[in-house]
Design an enzyme around this catalytic site. Structure first.
Site, PDB file in Angstrom:
ATOM      1  N   GLU A 110       0.830  -1.205   0.126  1.00 56.62           N
ATOM      2  CA  GLU A 110      -0.117   0.030   0.055  1.00 56.62           C
ATOM      3  C   GLU A 110       0.956   1.330  -0.041  1.00 56.62           C
ATOM      4  O   GLU A 110       2.016   1.253   0.680  1.00 56.62           O
ATOM      5  CB  GLU A 110      -0.724   0.104   1.341  1.00 56.62           C
ATOM      6  N   LYS A 112       2.533   4.467   1.313  1.00 59.12           N
ATOM      7  CA  LYS A 112       2.744   5.257   2.708  1.00 59.12           C
ATOM      8  C   LYS A 112       2.259   6.442   2.615  1.00 59.12           C
ATOM      9  O   LYS A 112       2.965   7.648   2.290  1.00 59.12           O
ATOM     10  CB  LYS A 112       4.297   4.980   2.971  1.00 59.12           C
ATOM     11  N   ASP A 114       1.421  10.025   3.509  1.00 61.86           N
ATOM     12  CA  ASP A 114       1.954  11.140   4.422  1.00 61.86           C
ATOM     13  C   ASP A 114       0.934  12.146   5.380  1.00 61.86           C
ATOM     14  O   ASP A 114       0.543  12.974   4.873  1.00 61.86           O
ATOM     15  CB  ASP A 114       2.874  12.159   3.470  1.00 61.86           C
ATOM     16  N   TYR A 222      -6.793   1.256   6.978  1.00 61.52           N
ATOM     17  CA  TYR A 222      -5.675   0.383   6.527  1.00 61.52           C
ATOM     18  C   TYR A 222      -5.423  -0.857   7.557  1.00 61.52           C
ATOM     19  O   TYR A 222      -4.467  -1.969   7.506  1.00 61.52           O
ATOM     20  CB  TYR A 222      -4.449   0.880   6.028  1.00 61.52           C
ATOM     21  N   LYS A 311      11.027   3.187   1.906  1.00 61.53           N
ATOM     22  CA  LYS A 311      10.819   4.837   1.778  1.00 61.53           C
ATOM     23  C   LYS A 311      11.651   5.020   0.387  1.00 61.53           C
ATOM     24  O   LYS A 311      12.507   4.408  -0.261  1.00 61.53           O
ATOM     25  CB  LYS A 311      11.705   5.355   2.672  1.00 61.53           C
ATOM     26  N   CYS A 405       4.022  47.811  -7.992  1.00 61.81           N
ATOM     27  CA  CYS A 405       3.337  46.565  -8.676  1.00 61.81           C
ATOM     28  C   CYS A 405       3.989  46.473  -9.792  1.00 61.81           C
ATOM     29  O   CYS A 405       4.248  47.066 -10.991  1.00 61.81           O
ATOM     30  CB  CYS A 405       1.926  46.583  -9.104  1.00 61.81           C
ATOM     31  N   CYS A 408       1.395  46.645 -13.183  1.00 56.98           N
ATOM     32  CA  CYS A 408       0.815  47.890 -13.535  1.00 56.98           C
ATOM     33  C   CYS A 408       1.423  49.159 -12.826  1.00 56.98           C
ATOM     34  O   CYS A 408       1.323  50.531 -13.374  1.00 56.98           O
ATOM     35  CB  CYS A 408      -0.445  48.331 -13.211  1.00 56.98           C
ATOM     36  N   CYS A 423      -0.962  44.830  -4.462  1.00 57.70           N
ATOM     37  CA  CYS A 423      -1.066  45.904  -5.468  1.00 57.70           C
ATOM     38  C   CYS A 423      -2.381  46.762  -5.320  1.00 57.70           C
ATOM     39  O   CYS A 423      -3.471  46.295  -4.985  1.00 57.70           O
ATOM     40  CB  CYS A 423      -1.136  45.367  -6.923  1.00 57.70           C
ATOM     41  N   CYS A 429      -5.134  47.017 -12.939  1.00 62.90           N
ATOM     42  CA  CYS A 429      -4.011  46.111 -12.851  1.00 62.90           C
ATOM     43  C   CYS A 429      -4.423  44.991 -13.855  1.00 62.90           C
ATOM     44  O   CYS A 429      -5.569  44.434 -13.500  1.00 62.90           O
ATOM     45  CB  CYS A 429      -3.657  45.734 -11.792  1.00 62.90           C
TER      46      CYS A 429
END
Length: 682
Positions: A110, A112, A114, A222, A311, A405, A408, A423, A429
């Site tokens: 399966e 792993k 995170d 699981y 891993k 910005c 613009c 901005c 803009c």
């Protein structure tokens, strides 16, 4: 009758949860699911005596708690030993076969995930407790938070489950959910999470379950704790199939494989698929399939002898930061993007990485020219996680937030206490223009019917519209020349544009799209200052105080408006002192946009101090029109009935609000009664 309908809705919602989270085969649209859920919520609000703890509506979370209680696991939640090479996996397989005295064994392989390991305890099929792994023997009680996850069934399906079932699994956050949550947080100027695992762990450990309920968390089962002999299957694979039957989601990528070679093939396949998987993984887990062989092998310390985590190689590499550019998002937020010396990581060549915001740059202490460690998390944009300070060159340069910005040239602002820099020219803009125009033409703003998403995109792409003021210079022949626009449609749009010129000051202020200025705030500003000129004068006077260290010293003239705090006042001051924005406002005036004089001061009028709730369909006016008239007369309109409500205005087919008003003794009137209060006759 009502009780039967409530039960039918609960069963339908749980059925669709099962189709969506367990079978990955939904039968209805999200909109239809939401309709069923809202109907159940409304019925339960009207009949609180029929609410049960396992109702789908009870996932929203209860009141915050001061701390988490400790939970001792009936069976320890074991950790896994790791292997980092094919040779180490080969040794693991050899030890198992030699101990058992067999030639080959089957494993369940399966991804792993995170995420965060949790234990879910079901008693007679109902969820009674959830806990984190903790130290393996004792974890934290997170039952209230787990109950907010739609992927976790509050009641098991089918039959055959033991009286007490301890389900082990992983709470995780999908890549898409993580990216969406971080984008929304960044747009609000809030701190973003570093990775999905931290986001999932942080979400589960919120003392307020209502916060957890808002996070895009998922769950996969699981394993299980100890099972009674009568309920124990022969293999782990069979247990996972039972989980599915009982309504528990199981990862679709789990497979049963034969021997070492089967494990290695699975590992190679998952490593190739890793960037495309919807969740983060950092390796593969192999578990001996036969449960009686697991008992024979036993455990060592806190890890079983019958399972191992293989891993993946680290997806972190070193490279050099060549430069930093600032990108402008649709809400005006400036995001620093690192330009990197190209490097191969996680299966692709990476030359750009996000730095999130200036706070993150300060936390990392990163400078242009530094050697940095870059992490690529699946298909999420790569990020810099660390600076190799020992390799910093003498000519390394500090990263500076631009004052103008980059799109613009307007002033970049960062309000005290906010993470995001933005901005200030939302009306001109180009990076923000599409979103600004969609808001400007919307029904509650300037209400220009026919100017939709695709048409606005064409107008921007062809250069016909560079600011909201350009909308009022459009001609029918220009529109007719665009894709999917016939002469009649073009003429209708031009008519709608012409009609929109006659508006109100509060609608105009709302249409400008000033950050955090919604309809209510726009109305309050209009009534307080009564003219746009007075508002702009107050903004100019307050501008020098925008960055005051103390809230009480920030924007005193704008904060004199009821319910406007220091942050909103600062946004208003910045907006109305930005030259680009003022130029657009002048152009709109010149194009003929106008409104009547505001004669009603804030808090004045025949309905001042009165709170109304609208329900049902009124004979001659829409709810929006009724709300506008009430507010114009100084009253307030609320969305829910309470003891503080003065009047409920009921039309045809009223909802539960009418029943609640009658229960609380709130006055109920019809449209004619409202008109009389407004000083008019029906």
């Amino acid at each position: 009758m009502t009780a039967r309908r409530i039960q039918a809705l609960r069963e339908a919602i749980e059925h669709h949860n099962y189709r969506y989270y367990v079978l990955d085969d939904p039968e209805i649209s999200d909109a239809e699911y939401d309709r069923l859920f809202r109907e159940l919520q409304q019925l339960e609000q009207e009949h609180p005596e029929l609410v049960t703890p396992d109702s789908p509506t009870q996932r929203v979370g209860g009141a915050p708690r001061a701390e988490f209680a400790s939970v001792r696991h009936a069976t320890p939640m074991l950790s896994l030993n790791n292997c980092f090479s094919d040779g180490e996996l080969r040794d693991f397989d050899r030890r198992i076969r030699e101990t058992l005295g067999v030639e080959a064994v089957d494993y369940v392989a399966e991804p792993k995930l995170d995420g965060l390991a949790v234990s879910l305890v079901y008693e007679r099929g109902r969820l009674i407790r959830a806990a984190t792994r903790g130290d393996g023997s004792e974890g934290e009680d997170i039952t209230a938070n787990i109950r907010t996850l739609r992927a976790v069934p509050l009641k098991l399906r089918g039959s055959g489950w033991p009286a007490l079932l301890d389900v082990r699994g992983e709470v995780y956050m999908s890549k898409a959910g993580f990216a969406r949550m971080n984008a929304e947080a960044a747009a609000r100027g809030e701190k973003t999470f570093v990775n999905p695992r931290n986001a999932a762990a942080g979400s589960l450990r919120q003392l307020d379950p209502r916060i957890t309920a808002q996070r895009p968390l998922s769950f996969y089962a699981y394993a299980s704790g100890a099972l009674p002999r009568s309920a124990q299957p022969q293999t782990h694979w069979e247990l996972l199939q039972r989980f599915r039957d009982w309504g528990l989601p199981v990862c679709a990528q789990i497979e049963r494989v034969r021997g070492l070679e089967g494990c290695l093939r699975y590992y190679a396949k998952l490593e190739r698929q890793r960037p495309q998987l919807p969740f983060e993984i950092d390796g593969v887990v192999y578990k001996l399939d036969r449960l009686d062989w697991r008992e024979e092998l036993g455990s060592v310390a806190r890890a079983p002898r019958w399972a191992v985590a293989h891993k993946f190689p680290a997806q972190e590499v070193e490279t050099r930061l060549l430069d930093v550019e600032f990108q402008v998002g649709r809400t005006g937020t400036l995001t620093p993007v690192a330009r990197l010396e190209p490097v191969f990581v996680g299966g692709v060549t990476v030359s750009n990485a996000t730095l999130h915001n200036m706070d993150e740059i300060a936390r990392l202490g990163v400078k242009i020219g530094d050697t940095v460690i870059v992490r690529r998390a699946g298909d999420v944009i790569p990020e810099i996680v660390k600076v190799v300070e020992s390799r910093r060159p003498r000519d390394a340069r500090a990263i500076q937030l631009p004052k103008q910005c980059p799109v613009c040239g307007s002033t970049v602002v960062q309000i005290e206490g906010e993470v995001a820099a933005r901005c200030s020219a939302g009306l001109t803009c180009r990076a923000q223009l599409h979103g600004a125009l969609m808001h400007f033409v919307s029904r509650r703003a300037m209400d220009i019917e026919g100017l939709g998403d695709k048409l606005l995109a064409q107008l921007i792409d062809t250069g016909l519209v560079k600011s909201p003021a350009d909308i009022y210079a459009l001609r029918a022949e220009q529109l007719a020349g665009l894709e999917r626009m016939a002469e009649k449609s073009a003429a209708n749009v031009i008519e709608a544009i012409e009609r929109s010129k006659a508006t109100t000051l509060e609608r105009f202020l709302y249409a400008l799209g000033i950050r955090d200025v919604g309809e209510t705030t726009a109305r309050d500003l209009a009534r307080h200052f009564r003219s746009l000129e007075a508002l702009i004068e107050a903004a100019r006077a307050d501008l020098p105080t925008v960055h005051a260290a103390k809230d009480k010293d920030r924007c005193p003239r704008l904060r004199a408006v009821p319910d406007i705090g220091p942050v909103v006042a600062a946004h208003v001051a910045q907006f109305f002192t930005e030259p680009h924005n003022l130029a657009v406002i002048r152009a709109l005036h010149k194009a003929g946009v106008h409104w009547p004089e505001v004669t009603q001061a804030a808090g004045a009028g025949p309905l001042a101090g009165k709170t109304f709730v609208l329900t049902g369909t009124l004979p001659s006016m829409s709810r929006d029109e009724a709300q506008s008239r009430i507010e114009a007369a100084g009253g307030k309109v609320s969305g829910s009935v309470s003891k503080k409500t003065d009047y409920v205005v009921a039309g045809e087919s009223p909802g539960s609000k009418l029943a609640k008003a009658e229960k609380l003794g709130v006055a109920v009137i019809d449209e004619a009664g409202l008109l009389r209060l407004l000083g008019r006759t029906a």
